[in-house]
Design an enzyme around this catalytic site. Structure first.
Site, PDB file in Angstrom:
ATOM      1  N   ARG A 210      -8.585  -7.918  -9.320  1.00 62.50           N
ATOM      2  CA  ARG A 210      -9.394  -9.105  -9.600  1.00 62.50           C
ATOM      3  C   ARG A 210     -10.772  -8.681 -10.080  1.00 62.50           C
ATOM      4  NH1 ARG A 210      -9.764  -7.726  -4.143  1.00 62.50           N
ATOM      5  NH2 ARG A 210     -11.923  -7.237  -3.619  1.00 62.50           N
TER       6      ARG A 210
ATOM      7  N   GLU B   5      -7.094   2.152  -2.731  1.00 59.01           N
ATOM      8  CA  GLU B   5      -6.475   0.872  -3.067  1.00 59.01           C
ATOM      9  C   GLU B   5      -6.863   0.506  -4.483  1.00 59.01           C
ATOM     10  OE1 GLU B   5      -7.749  -2.207  -0.335  1.00 59.01           O
ATOM     11  OE2 GLU B   5      -7.275  -0.946   1.390  1.00 59.01           O
TER      12      GLU B   5
ATOM     13  N   LYS C  73       0.813  -1.225   0.000  1.00 62.21           N
ATOM     14  CA  LYS C  73       0.000   0.000   0.000  1.00 62.21           C
ATOM     15  C   LYS C  73       0.845   1.272   0.000  1.00 62.21           C
ATOM     16  CE  LYS C  73      -3.288  -2.897   0.065  1.00 62.21           C
ATOM     17  NZ  LYS C  73      -3.947  -3.284  -1.185  1.00 62.21           N
TER      18      LYS C  73
ATOM     19  N   HIS D 175     -17.461   5.361  -0.053  1.00 61.41           N
ATOM     20  CA  HIS D 175     -16.584   4.471  -0.810  1.00 61.41           C
ATOM     21  C   HIS D 175     -17.120   4.405  -2.228  1.00 61.41           C
ATOM     22  CE1 HIS D 175     -14.495   0.336  -1.301  1.00 61.41           C
ATOM     23  NE2 HIS D 175     -15.033   0.664  -2.458  1.00 61.41           N
TER      24      HIS D 175
ATOM     25  N   HIS E  85     -16.195  -3.692   7.204  1.00 57.61           N
ATOM     26  CA  HIS E  85     -15.476  -3.761   5.935  1.00 57.61           C
ATOM     27  C   HIS E  85     -15.993  -4.842   4.998  1.00 57.61           C
ATOM     28  CE1 HIS E  85     -12.988  -0.718   7.599  1.00 57.61           C
ATOM     29  NE2 HIS E  85     -12.634  -1.493   8.610  1.00 57.61           N
TER      30      HIS E  85
END
Ligand code: MV4
Length: 475
Positions: free
Chosen positions: A308, A304, A134, A225, A252
């Site tokens: 995928r 982030e 990160k 988000h 989360h």
């Protein structure tokens, strides 16, 4: 600063087209079915792998071939790289699709797949490494002009942490460089508590991720988000397929997602989507990817990148008309973006509810046997699930039973359609979070679209959810 300087991946010559005739799916559940469906429509043969407790699973039945790779616990089956590679060699697969979770973001797995002359349906291991670190990801984004929050490199001492926190300004958030998805984070509001919090966090990160490196960021109190779907080919082209709003979360874990984000102005959407494309280009990325942003009013910041296919990819499919998994497979063969290069406009509104086998109030997972099952249908309703009547949901994996997705001309109609579809849903024998969704869709904060990442946890009303469960039982 002791931090390694990230080197953006240099452009590579495009590899020749690699034909894919048979795909091994290194996953289970609804995403394994999702990949099998994409392959079937592309005329590609499929190999399922399964653990002994998944012997009767739909992904085993729907695939052309299936190989048992071990017992129930995922460490011995869906995470067992040796057995998965052996299954690919045994069946003559030429590509591996990792799905999400399990091995999907393990660079070593992608590397082994490639060393075995198999095509990994995803990006290069190098992309996974940069984004998995990160601190490196932040620095790479900052250098590429993608907005990041004020923050630090890897913290070398308590004194260093205090100096950096004073420069950034309180409150700050401590994050593990090897963390992600909300794991290994601690908010610090009082500078006196920073040294102790840092030490605890380092010990925890070392235990959880095998790396104790921590860094600081300015803490955003009430963000949303919002994430952008990107697509990129192996010839240097990248594009976006709009954004998803994923602020309805608990610990989360996303609970409900929608597309588009109802509070993004058109100029801000353009800016955020352009930043996401710049992020992908900065590392020479290829395949599908997601850039997660924190939205704070009309400012957004890189959080982030996920390398995928994501659980919530379906809402993007509904509003763009693009089969993302088919495109992911096509991109892995080395084909250019082609029709994905156009500008996408949101076509209506889509909402996805994750249906979990859990106590709707206490959230404890509820493995067990489904005695009766009926899924909703009708116009604008999609169900992606691996459930069938009589299935025993094993305790070893995550508790998601499937996803209910609706598509409608606008957000208000999508909410009504989801309420209608949830009303048709029958799952007996185990508890599910359907009552939670029924409650959620009635909340004024949800209906108005004015909610942030704290909304679900701060407004949860156990009595009201219980009332929804009771109403459902009556119906
Ligand atoms: C943050 C934040 C506030 N400020 N970073 C959680 C998941 C990971 N992707 C990053 N997360 C957060 N990072 C700063 N500088 C708040 C969160 C956060 C959060 C983010 C997205 C969705 C839900 C969340 C719930 C709590 C905290």
């Amino acid at each position: 600063m002791p931090t390694k300087t990230p080197q953006p991946t240099a452009p590579r010559p495009a590899p020749p087209l690699r034909e894919i005739r048979k795909v091994l799916i290194a996953n289970r559940g609804e995403i394994a079915l999702r990949v099998i469906r994409a392959c079937r429509e592309l005329g590609i043969r499929t190999v399922a792998v399964y653990s002994t407790v998944d012997e009767h699973a739909l992904h085993v039945r729907f695939a052309d071939e299936a190989v048992c790779i071990g017992p129930g616990p995922s460490s011995q089956s869906y995470l067992n790289i040796k057995n998965i590679i052996a299954a690919a060699e045994l069946t003559g697969a030429d590509a591996v699709h990792p799905g999400y979770g399990f091995l999907s973001e393990r660079a070593e797995f992608a590397e082994i797949v490639q060393k075995c002359k198999l095509t990994f349906i995803g990006p290069d291991p190098s992309h996974m490494r940069v984004m998995g670190d990160k601190v490196m990801a932040r620095q790479t984004m900052e250098r590429s002009g993608v907005p990041v929050l004020p923050g630090s490199g890897v913290l070398t001492s308590a004194a260093h942490a205090v100096a950096e926190a004073e420069r950034i300004g309180l409150p700050v958030i401590l994050k593990a460089s090897a963390g992600g998805g909300g794991r290994g984070m601690k908010i610090v509001r009082d500078i006196k508590l920073l040294p102790q919090t840092l030490q605890t966090a380092q010990v925890e990160a070392l235990k959880a991720f095998g790396c104790g490196d921590m860094y600081l960021e300015r803490y955003v109190q009430s963000p949303r988000h919002v994430e952008v779907q990107v697509v990129a080919d192996q010839h240097g082209n990248a594009n976006h397929l709009l954004e998803r709003e994923c602020s309805v979360q608990r610990r989360h874990q996303k609970v409900l997602e929608e597309a588009p984000c109802s509070v993004l102005s058109e100029p801000l959407r353009r800016e955020m989507c352009a930043a996401a494309v710049a992020a992908a280009k900065a590392i020479g990325y290829h395949s599908l990817g997601t850039i997660e942003f924190l939205l704070d009013g009309d400012r957004f910041y890189f959080m982030e990148m996920n390398t995928r296919v994501q659980v919530e990819h379906c809402v993007t499919e509904m509003i763009t008309g693009i089969d993302l998994v088919q495109e992911q497979i096509r991109l892995a063969t080395g084909e250019p973006l082609g029709h994905l290069m156009r500008e996408f406009r949101p076509r209506g509104h889509a909402i996805e509810c994750r249906i979990n086998a859990e106590d709707p109030i206490k959230f404890a997972p509820q493995p067990g046997t489904i005695s009766a099952l009926h899924f909703p249908g009708g116009y604008g309703v999609r169900v992606d699930s691996h459930m069938y009547q009589g299935i025993t949901v094993p305790p070893y994996y995550d508790s998601m039973l499937g996803k209910l997705i609706v598509h409608a001309p606008d957000r208000q109609q999508a909410i009504r359609r989801m309420q209608r579809a949830l009303g048709e849903c029958v799952i007996e024998g185990i508890q599910t979070n359907i009552p939670l969704h029924r409650w959620l869709l009635k909340q004024p904060a949800f209906i108005s679209g004015k909610y942030d990442t704290h909304f679900l946890e701060s407004s949860l009303d156990p009595e009201a959810v219980r009332a929804e469960a009771d109403a459902e039982a009556q119906a």
